[in-house]
Every structure is written in C-alpha cells, then in structure tokens.
Design a protein around this motif. Structure first.
Motif, PDB file in Angstrom:
ATOM      1  N   HIS A  83     -21.423  45.037  36.437  1.00 39.70           N
ATOM      2  CA  HIS A  83     -20.051  45.268  35.984  1.00 39.70           C
ATOM      3  C   HIS A  83     -19.712  44.486  34.713  1.00 39.70           C
ATOM      4  O   HIS A  83     -18.711  44.766  34.066  1.00 39.70           O
ATOM      5  N   ASP A  84     -20.529  43.502  34.381  1.00 42.83           N
ATOM      6  CA  ASP A  84     -20.269  42.705  33.189  1.00 42.83           C
ATOM      7  C   ASP A  84     -21.074  43.240  32.008  1.00 42.83           C
ATOM      8  O   ASP A  84     -22.166  43.785  32.193  1.00 42.83           O
ATOM      9  N   PRO A  85     -20.561  43.076  30.793  1.00 41.04           N
ATOM     10  CA  PRO A  85     -21.350  43.486  29.618  1.00 41.04           C
ATOM     11  C   PRO A  85     -22.570  42.586  29.481  1.00 41.04           C
ATOM     12  O   PRO A  85     -22.574  41.451  29.969  1.00 41.04           O
ATOM     13  N   PRO A  86     -23.622  43.064  28.825  1.00 42.41           N
ATOM     14  CA  PRO A  86     -24.807  42.216  28.658  1.00 42.41           C
ATOM     15  C   PRO A  86     -24.476  41.005  27.799  1.00 42.41           C
ATOM     16  O   PRO A  86     -23.626  41.071  26.916  1.00 42.41           O
ATOM     17  N   ASP A  95     -29.946  35.201  25.819  1.00 40.69           N
ATOM     18  CA  ASP A  95     -29.410  36.442  26.392  1.00 40.69           C
ATOM     19  C   ASP A  95     -30.242  36.885  27.594  1.00 40.69           C
ATOM     20  O   ASP A  95     -29.702  37.272  28.636  1.00 40.69           O
ATOM     21  N   LEU A  96     -31.571  36.834  27.450  1.00 41.06           N
ATOM     22  CA  LEU A  96     -32.441  37.260  28.552  1.00 41.06           C
ATOM     23  C   LEU A  96     -32.332  36.303  29.736  1.00 41.06           C
ATOM     24  O   LEU A  96     -32.351  36.735  30.897  1.00 41.06           O
ATOM     25  N   LEU A  97     -32.237  35.002  29.458  1.00 44.23           N
ATOM     26  CA  LEU A  97     -32.082  34.041  30.547  1.00 44.23           C
ATOM     27  C   LEU A  97     -30.795  34.290  31.327  1.00 44.23           C
ATOM     28  O   LEU A  97     -30.791  34.281  32.561  1.00 44.23           O
ATOM     29  N   ARG A  98     -29.710  34.530  30.613  1.00 43.84           N
ATOM     30  CA  ARG A  98     -28.428  34.773  31.301  1.00 43.84           C
ATOM     31  C   ARG A  98     -28.468  36.096  32.054  1.00 43.84           C
ATOM     32  O   ARG A  98     -27.972  36.186  33.181  1.00 43.84           O
ATOM     33  N   TRP A  99     -29.047  37.124  31.437  1.00 40.54           N
ATOM     34  CA  TRP A  99     -29.152  38.417  32.112  1.00 40.54           C
ATOM     35  C   TRP A  99     -29.991  38.296  33.368  1.00 40.54           C
ATOM     36  O   TRP A  99     -29.621  38.814  34.430  1.00 40.54           O
ATOM     37  N   ALA A 135     -28.366  51.580  34.598  1.00 33.39           N
ATOM     38  CA  ALA A 135     -27.414  50.658  33.979  1.00 33.39           C
ATOM     39  C   ALA A 135     -28.081  49.328  33.652  1.00 33.39           C
ATOM     40  O   ALA A 135     -27.826  48.732  32.600  1.00 33.39           O
ATOM     41  N   ARG A 136     -28.955  48.826  34.527  1.00 31.91           N
ATOM     42  CA  ARG A 136     -29.695  47.604  34.234  1.00 31.91           C
ATOM     43  C   ARG A 136     -30.604  47.811  33.018  1.00 31.91           C
ATOM     44  O   ARG A 136     -30.720  46.954  32.141  1.00 31.91           O
ATOM     45  N   GLU A 137     -31.264  48.957  32.990  1.00 37.10           N
ATOM     46  CA  GLU A 137     -32.143  49.271  31.866  1.00 37.10           C
ATOM     47  C   GLU A 137     -31.355  49.320  30.562  1.00 37.10           C
ATOM     48  O   GLU A 137     -31.798  48.817  29.530  1.00 37.10           O
ATOM     49  N   GLN A 138     -30.150  49.902  30.602  1.00 33.89           N
ATOM     50  CA  GLN A 138     -29.322  49.984  29.404  1.00 33.89           C
ATOM     51  C   GLN A 138     -28.885  48.599  28.940  1.00 33.89           C
ATOM     52  O   GLN A 138     -28.808  48.330  27.734  1.00 33.89           O
ATOM     53  N   GLN A 139     -28.610  47.716  29.894  1.00 36.94           N
ATOM     54  CA  GLN A 139     -28.262  46.347  29.508  1.00 36.94           C
ATOM     55  C   GLN A 139     -29.406  45.681  28.740  1.00 36.94           C
ATOM     56  O   GLN A 139     -29.183  45.058  27.704  1.00 36.94           O
ATOM     57  N   LEU A 140     -30.621  45.827  29.273  1.00 40.22           N
ATOM     58  CA  LEU A 140     -31.775  45.250  28.590  1.00 40.22           C
ATOM     59  C   LEU A 140     -31.959  45.869  27.200  1.00 40.22           C
ATOM     60  O   LEU A 140     -32.248  45.166  26.223  1.00 40.22           O
ATOM     61  N   ALA A 141     -31.799  47.186  27.117  1.00 39.76           N
ATOM     62  CA  ALA A 141     -31.943  47.866  25.829  1.00 39.76           C
ATOM     63  C   ALA A 141     -30.933  47.326  24.820  1.00 39.76           C
ATOM     64  O   ALA A 141     -31.260  47.134  23.634  1.00 39.76           O
ATOM     65  N   THR A 142     -29.716  47.070  25.266  1.00 39.70           N
ATOM     66  CA  THR A 142     -28.680  46.537  24.375  1.00 39.70           C
ATOM     67  C   THR A 142     -29.038  45.131  23.906  1.00 39.70           C
ATOM     68  O   THR A 142     -28.881  44.794  22.722  1.00 39.70           O
ATOM     69  N   ILE A 143     -29.516  44.295  24.822  1.00 39.58           N
ATOM     70  CA  ILE A 143     -29.913  42.928  24.461  1.00 39.58           C
ATOM     71  C   ILE A 143     -31.017  42.955  23.410  1.00 39.58           C
ATOM     72  O   ILE A 143     -30.972  42.223  22.408  1.00 39.58           O
TER      73      ILE A 143
END
Length: 201
Positions: A83-86, A95-99, A135-143
């Motif tokens: 539910h949170d933005p990446p 960013d990856l550590l927090r994600w 949605a998880r994949e999209q978050q990683l793609a954005t990061i």
C-alpha cells in the motif's frame, strides 16, 4: 408549489454510502480470517467458523463471497498488496534495503504466511502472476528505474526478482529457516555485488 418553495424532485434511488454496514462486515470478516489463520492453516477454515468469529450471519458471508476460496483471495489481495509507494531515498542500496525490510515485515506475520501458502496451493488452478505479486514487481521496477535515471549501475528487473524477491518469498512459504533483517540485508548486498558492480556499503 411556488417558485420560492419548489416541489422536491423524486430521488433517483437509494444513495449508497461509502463504508457503512458493508464495510464493517468486510472489516470484521477480514479480521476474523487473519486471527484464525494466525492460529492454524487455511485448510481449517470454513465460512461458518469465520462468521462466528466475526460476529456476523454466515448468510452474509456466503452472499458476498460465495465460498472460502473467494474469501481467502479477497483477504490475500488486501493483506499482501503493498500500500505504500516504493522508497525513493536517492540511493539504490538504501531503497532496496527499505523495500526488502518492508516486504519481509509484511510476509512474515503468521496470517500472511498462511495466505501465501494457500495461494501457492491454488496456483495450479489459477496460473500466472497474481495482482499482488505484480504490484511487488512494479515496485522493484520503479526503484531500479529511479536509480538508473540517477546514473547508478543497476541490476536488471529479472535479476532483482530472482535474487531478492524470490528468496524472500520462498523462505517464508517453504519455512527455509528464519527470515530476519540481517538476511534481507545480505540478499540486497549480494544482488548489488554480483549485478551492479559491488555498490554496497
């Protein structure tokens, strides 16, 4: 009726309020499912058991969800979808550590673990990525895209999926030892060391 007191127009129909009883029932049922999942596996659940825990009539649950599989799918969509933005800290590693830590914290609760295992058991009849995994994949793609725009060396999305997201989920689903913050940090650092030129701290 005079111009000062115009005749009321007939209503177009009942106004559906946001929330209300329907939202309360859904929240109560979702809470009941989460509590019951934390106590045991999804295989032990039934609509009458869930309805009793939620304090609602089983008929209401059947009317809304139809069967236990659809109810679990609805709960999974709510609990597993991020539910949170990446994160966007200005550093790929941070960013990856927090994600990774946000994801780890979500998927290691007992009820979410049970939902994940149930989702795997249903995968044979519903092949393809689920919306929550997309949605998880999209978050990683954005990061990764943000880091690339900053000029950082980045792994590919497939590398991030294979070496970060997949191990997190597999460890939880298959109970392959503890999943802790140190473990997620190692996954991130290994990914960056092997596929982004060793940009670790």
């Amino acid at each position: 009726m005079s111009a000062e007191h115009p005749e009321p127009r007939p209503s177009a129909g009942p106004v559906r309020r946001e929330g209300g009883r329907s939202a309360r029932v859904r929240a109560a049922v979702h809470k009941a499912v989460a509590e019951l999942l934390a106590q045991g596996g999804a295989e032990q659940l039934s609509i009458p058991v869930v309805a009793t825990r939620a304090g609602v009539n089983p008929t209401s649950v059947y009317r809304r969800w139809g069967n236990m599989s659809r109810l679990l799918a609805d709960v999974a969509a709510s609990r597993l979808r991020p539910h949170d933005p990446p994160p966007d800290t200005g550093s790929l590693r941070e960013d990856l550590l927090r994600w990774a830590e946000q994801t780890r914290a979500t998927i290691t609760t007992p009820d979410v673990q049970a939902l994940l295992r149930h989702s795997v058991s249903q995968a044979a009849t519903t092949p393809g990525p689920t919306p929550r995994m997309a949605a998880r994949e999209q978050q990683l793609a954005t990061i990764l895209a943000n880091a690339e725009q900053r000029g950082e060396r980045t792994p590919t999305l497939n590398q991030a999926l294979d070496y970060l997201l997949a191990p997190l989920y597999l460890r939880v689903i298959l109970s392959l030892g503890p999943v802790d913050p140190d473990g997620t940090r190692r996954l991130v650092d290994d990914l960056l060391r092997h596929y982004a030129g060793g940009c670790t701290a």
